[in-house]
Write an enzyme that holds these catalytic residues in place. Structure first.
Site, PDB file in Angstrom:
ATOM      1  N   ASP A  79      51.833 -17.304  24.475  1.00 44.07           N
ATOM      2  CA  ASP A  79      51.058 -17.238  25.710  1.00 44.07           C
ATOM      3  C   ASP A  79      51.184 -15.831  26.271  1.00 44.07           C
ATOM      4  O   ASP A  79      52.204 -15.161  26.062  1.00 44.07           O
ATOM      5  CB  ASP A  79      51.540 -18.260  26.738  1.00 44.07           C
ATOM      6  CG  ASP A  79      50.534 -18.395  27.871  1.00 44.07           C
ATOM      7  OD1 ASP A  79      49.462 -18.966  27.632  1.00 44.07           O
ATOM      8  OD2 ASP A  79      50.808 -17.888  28.970  1.00 44.07           O
ATOM      9  N   GLN A  80      50.151 -15.404  26.940  1.00 51.11           N
ATOM     10  CA  GLN A  80      50.104 -14.054  27.498  1.00 51.11           C
ATOM     11  C   GLN A  80      49.829 -14.149  28.984  1.00 51.11           C
ATOM     12  O   GLN A  80      48.911 -14.857  29.403  1.00 51.11           O
ATOM     13  CB  GLN A  80      48.986 -13.274  26.809  1.00 51.11           C
ATOM     14  CG  GLN A  80      48.838 -11.844  27.265  1.00 51.11           C
ATOM     15  CD  GLN A  80      49.736 -10.899  26.490  1.00 51.11           C
ATOM     16  OE1 GLN A  80      50.693 -11.330  25.854  1.00 51.11           O
ATOM     17  NE2 GLN A  80      49.455  -9.627  26.544  1.00 51.11           N
TER      18      GLN A  80
END
Length: 200
Positions: A79-80
């Site tokens: 995830d970013q």
């Protein structure tokens, strides 16, 4: 896969074309099976937690979701988070929101936090996060409009595509490019070797 590497079955639980390219650059064979979890709902439920914890939680939920259906595979999920002044800048999804995001980030420093995990048989084997710090030039309205028309980065956190023309927007960057793109490769490579998912 080349004869140089021996590997166990791997799935990348991401629909990101950039993460797919980064994984391919490692010479691995893998399936792409995006998770069906509702990221926005999870972010709303966890809005009081630390941002790194939120990113790790999202990566874990994605990996565990896919692992239920593929118990024989090692699941890699990521995830970013794009963060400035403790505010998360989600994917803009449309032009007007992208304009707003670039206006707010213009001339300022922000972070791209990449969070990763590896899961097998619904067990979390490894988790990791890495942060890159970026500073945008002061962007004119004309520059913002021209850039967005050129790349239409509406699916990218921060409203830019660093792998493309987005590099021209920045005056300073601290951190690796693969972290900015959402998949820190060296930590992932070391984890896959240490877990004996990949052998050389």
């Amino acid at each position: 896969m080349s004869k140089f590497l021996q590997q166990k079955p791997i799935i990348l639980a991401s629909s990101s074309t950039i993460r797919h390219k980064l994984m391919k650059s490692l010479g691995l064979d893998f399936l792409v099976v995006p998770s069906n979890c509702n990221e926005e709902e999870i972010k709303t439920r966890h809005n009081s937690v630390e941002l790194v914890e939120l990113g790790i939680t999202l990566a874990k939920i994605k990996a565990l979701d896919v692992s239920q259906h593929y118990p024989e595979h090692y699941i890699i999920a990521a995830d970013q988070l794009c963060v400035a002044d403790k505010r998360v800048f989600n994917k803009p999804l449309n032009h007007q929101t992208a304009v707003s995001h670039l206006r707010e980030l213009s001339g300022k420093q922000h972070q791209q936090i990449a969070c990763l995990c590896i899961v097998k048989e619904s067990k979390i084997l490894w988790q990791y996060h890495e942060t890159a710090t970026l500073t945008l030039h002061h962007l004119s309205e004309k520059t913002i409009e021209a850039y967005l028309q050129a790349e239409k980065p509406y699916q990218s956190c921060g409203a830019y595509q660093y792998e493309g023309l987005g590099k021209w927007l920045f005056k300073e960057v601290q951190g690796s490019e693969d972290t900015i793109l959402g998949l820190p490769l060296m930590p992932l490579v070391n984890a896959l070797v240490n877990l004996k998912v990949v052998g050389i």
